[in-house]
Design a protein around this motif. Structure first.
Motif, PDB file in Angstrom:
ATOM      1  N   GLY A  81       0.804  -1.221   0.000  1.00 18.71           N
ATOM      2  CA  GLY A  81       0.000   0.000   0.000  1.00 18.71           C
ATOM      3  C   GLY A  81       0.834   1.266   0.000  1.00 18.71           C
ATOM      4  O   GLY A  81       0.332   2.336  -0.317  1.00 18.71           O
ATOM      5  N   GLU A  82       2.120   1.154   0.385  1.00 22.30           N
ATOM      6  CA  GLU A  82       3.002   2.320   0.334  1.00 22.30           C
ATOM      7  C   GLU A  82       3.423   2.564  -1.110  1.00 22.30           C
ATOM      8  O   GLU A  82       3.622   1.617  -1.867  1.00 22.30           O
ATOM      9  N   PRO A  83       3.577   3.811  -1.496  1.00 21.43           N
ATOM     10  CA  PRO A  83       4.060   4.057  -2.858  1.00 21.43           C
ATOM     11  C   PRO A  83       5.499   3.569  -3.000  1.00 21.43           C
ATOM     12  O   PRO A  83       6.301   3.694  -2.072  1.00 21.43           O
ATOM     13  N   ASN A  84       5.804   2.990  -4.137  1.00 20.20           N
ATOM     14  CA  ASN A  84       7.155   2.505  -4.393  1.00 20.20           C
ATOM     15  C   ASN A  84       8.013   3.679  -4.849  1.00 20.20           C
ATOM     16  O   ASN A  84       7.753   4.280  -5.884  1.00 20.20           O
ATOM     17  N   THR A  85       9.006   4.018  -4.058  1.00 16.42           N
ATOM     18  CA  THR A  85       9.862   5.162  -4.367  1.00 16.42           C
ATOM     19  C   THR A  85      11.257   4.710  -4.796  1.00 16.42           C
ATOM     20  O   THR A  85      12.226   5.422  -4.587  1.00 16.42           O
ATOM     21  N   ALA A  86      11.347   3.517  -5.379  1.00 14.45           N
ATOM     22  CA  ALA A  86      12.646   2.997  -5.804  1.00 14.45           C
ATOM     23  C   ALA A  86      13.240   3.873  -6.893  1.00 14.45           C
ATOM     24  O   ALA A  86      12.532   4.379  -7.756  1.00 14.45           O
ATOM     25  N   LYS A  87      14.536   4.080  -6.814  1.00 15.65           N
ATOM     26  CA  LYS A  87      15.265   4.821  -7.849  1.00 15.65           C
ATOM     27  C   LYS A  87      16.196   3.846  -8.546  1.00 15.65           C
ATOM     28  O   LYS A  87      16.502   2.779  -8.031  1.00 15.65           O
ATOM     29  N   ARG A  88      16.663   4.244  -9.721  1.00 12.02           N
ATOM     30  CA  ARG A  88      17.502   3.366 -10.535  1.00 12.02           C
ATOM     31  C   ARG A  88      18.670   4.163 -11.105  1.00 12.02           C
ATOM     32  O   ARG A  88      18.499   5.279 -11.573  1.00 12.02           O
ATOM     33  N   LEU A  89      19.862   3.556 -11.049  1.00 11.76           N
ATOM     34  CA  LEU A  89      21.041   4.087 -11.726  1.00 11.76           C
ATOM     35  C   LEU A  89      21.295   3.169 -12.909  1.00 11.76           C
ATOM     36  O   LEU A  89      21.681   2.011 -12.730  1.00 11.76           O
ATOM     37  N   ASP A  90      21.018   3.664 -14.102  1.00 10.71           N
ATOM     38  CA  ASP A  90      21.213   2.847 -15.297  1.00 10.71           C
ATOM     39  C   ASP A  90      22.692   2.754 -15.629  1.00 10.71           C
ATOM     40  O   ASP A  90      23.430   3.737 -15.523  1.00 10.71           O
ATOM     41  N   ILE A  91      23.104   1.561 -16.055  1.00 10.15           N
ATOM     42  CA  ILE A  91      24.493   1.289 -16.397  1.00 10.15           C
ATOM     43  C   ILE A  91      24.573   1.102 -17.907  1.00 10.15           C
ATOM     44  O   ILE A  91      23.780   0.350 -18.481  1.00 10.15           O
ATOM     45  N   GLY A  92      25.509   1.781 -18.543  1.00 10.44           N
ATOM     46  CA  GLY A  92      25.693   1.655 -19.987  1.00 10.44           C
ATOM     47  C   GLY A  92      26.120   0.250 -20.378  1.00 10.44           C
ATOM     48  O   GLY A  92      26.630  -0.516 -19.556  1.00 10.44           O
ATOM     49  N   LYS A  93      25.920  -0.093 -21.655  1.00 13.90           N
ATOM     50  CA  LYS A  93      26.213  -1.457 -22.091  1.00 13.90           C
ATOM     51  C   LYS A  93      27.700  -1.793 -22.025  1.00 13.90           C
ATOM     52  O   LYS A  93      28.051  -2.947 -21.888  1.00 13.90           O
ATOM     53  N   ASP A  94      28.573  -0.804 -22.084  1.00 17.53           N
ATOM     54  CA  ASP A  94      30.010  -1.049 -21.999  1.00 17.53           C
ATOM     55  C   ASP A  94      30.563  -0.784 -20.600  1.00 17.53           C
ATOM     56  O   ASP A  94      31.766  -0.713 -20.416  1.00 17.53           O
ATOM     57  N   GLU A  95      29.681  -0.613 -19.624  1.00 18.20           N
ATOM     58  CA  GLU A  95      30.100  -0.290 -18.258  1.00 18.20           C
ATOM     59  C   GLU A  95      29.732  -1.426 -17.304  1.00 18.20           C
ATOM     60  O   GLU A  95      28.745  -2.124 -17.515  1.00 18.20           O
ATOM     61  N   THR A  96      30.526  -1.558 -16.249  1.00 18.29           N
ATOM     62  CA  THR A  96      30.169  -2.462 -15.156  1.00 18.29           C
ATOM     63  C   THR A  96      30.542  -1.802 -13.838  1.00 18.29           C
ATOM     64  O   THR A  96      31.589  -1.162 -13.719  1.00 18.29           O
ATOM     65  N   TYR A  97      29.649  -1.916 -12.882  1.00 17.65           N
ATOM     66  CA  TYR A  97      29.919  -1.506 -11.506  1.00 17.65           C
ATOM     67  C   TYR A  97      29.889  -2.779 -10.671  1.00 17.65           C
ATOM     68  O   TYR A  97      28.967  -3.580 -10.807  1.00 17.65           O
ATOM     69  N   GLY A  98      30.884  -2.946  -9.823  1.00 14.80           N
ATOM     70  CA  GLY A  98      30.914  -4.109  -8.952  1.00 14.80           C
ATOM     71  C   GLY A  98      30.935  -3.689  -7.500  1.00 14.80           C
ATOM     72  O   GLY A  98      31.361  -2.582  -7.168  1.00 14.80           O
ATOM     73  N   VAL A  99      30.481  -4.584  -6.627  1.00 20.82           N
ATOM     74  CA  VAL A  99      30.507  -4.318  -5.194  1.00 20.82           C
ATOM     75  C   VAL A  99      31.202  -5.486  -4.506  1.00 20.82           C
ATOM     76  O   VAL A  99      30.927  -6.641  -4.791  1.00 20.82           O
ATOM     77  N   GLU A 100      32.134  -5.164  -3.637  1.00 18.82           N
ATOM     78  CA  GLU A 100      32.824  -6.158  -2.817  1.00 18.82           C
ATOM     79  C   GLU A 100      32.486  -5.851  -1.364  1.00 18.82           C
ATOM     80  O   GLU A 100      32.878  -4.810  -0.836  1.00 18.82           O
ATOM     81  N   ARG A 101      31.727  -6.744  -0.755  1.00 18.58           N
ATOM     82  CA  ARG A 101      31.293  -6.534   0.633  1.00 18.58           C
ATOM     83  C   ARG A 101      32.368  -7.109   1.552  1.00 18.58           C
ATOM     84  O   ARG A 101      32.371  -8.286   1.877  1.00 18.58           O
ATOM     85  N   VAL A 102      33.260  -6.254   2.015  1.00 16.25           N
ATOM     86  CA  VAL A 102      34.449  -6.673   2.741  1.00 16.25           C
ATOM     87  C   VAL A 102      34.149  -7.217   4.138  1.00 16.25           C
ATOM     88  O   VAL A 102      34.956  -7.950   4.699  1.00 16.25           O
ATOM     89  N   ALA A 103      32.988  -6.887   4.700  1.00 16.90           N
ATOM     90  CA  ALA A 103      32.654  -7.356   6.048  1.00 16.90           C
ATOM     91  C   ALA A 103      31.566  -8.426   6.043  1.00 16.90           C
ATOM     92  O   ALA A 103      31.058  -8.795   7.096  1.00 16.90           O
ATOM     93  N   ALA A 104      31.215  -8.930   4.862  1.00 17.49           N
ATOM     94  CA  ALA A 104      30.152  -9.940   4.777  1.00 17.49           C
ATOM     95  C   ALA A 104      30.585 -11.223   5.469  1.00 17.49           C
ATOM     96  O   ALA A 104      31.745 -11.622   5.415  1.00 17.49           O
TER      97      ALA A 104
END
Length: 154
Positions: A81-104
């Motif tokens: 019932g809450e409005p969905n306020t999700a945002k998006r960062l689009d990634i270009g086809k030649d781009e990659t962003y990675g995340v390394e969770r060092v404390a996982a």
């Protein structure tokens, strides 16, 4: 006697001018690549600031979730019932962003980054690879501030 340049003098000036231009073009191309690389970091940094700000203002936990072709900003515990306020960062086809969770605590944690309502975040290393180059940034959990580990323009 008329005062004019000879053909040899004109050719010599043109050759010197072309040599100077050939020396300047690589540095200009490098500056443009460096600017594009900086822009990719600024775009991600702005998105991370939005996540931190929302988590503090709304007093709820937010995740940046890596999805195919984008990174999503989602609230944890989204109620029906809450409005969905999700945002998006689009990634270009030649781009990659990675995340390394060092404390996982698990071996293969999901590709997400958590921001808590008190202004802290999970410590992570974010990497980027794109047409302009690559960078790696370590984020401090207390202030969500990034520190460059390395970067390289192509």
């Amino acid at each position: 006697m008329s005062r004019a340049f000879t053909l040899l003098e004109i050719c010599l000036v043109l050759c010197i001018g072309m040599i100077v231009m050939m020396m300047a073009v690589p540095s200009v191309v490098g500056l443009l690549a460096e600017q594009r690389l900086h822009d990719s970091y600024e775009r991600f940094e702005k998105f991370a600031r939005i996540a931190r700000t929302r988590s503090m203002e709304e007093h709820r936990t937010y995740h940046l979730v890596w999805d195919k072709g984008s990174i999503l900003l989602e609230s944890v515990g989204h109620l029906k019932g809450e409005p969905n306020t999700a945002k998006r960062l689009d990634i270009g086809k030649d781009e990659t962003y990675g995340v390394e969770r060092v404390a996982a605590l698990s071996k293969n944690p999901p590709a997400e980054w958590t921001f808590w309502p008190n202004g802290t975040c999970e410590p992570v290393i974010i990497s980027y690879h794109g047409p302009a180059g690559r960078w790696r940034v370590s984020y401090d959990p207390m202030c969500s501030k990034g520190t460059f580990l390395d970067s390289e323009t192509l």
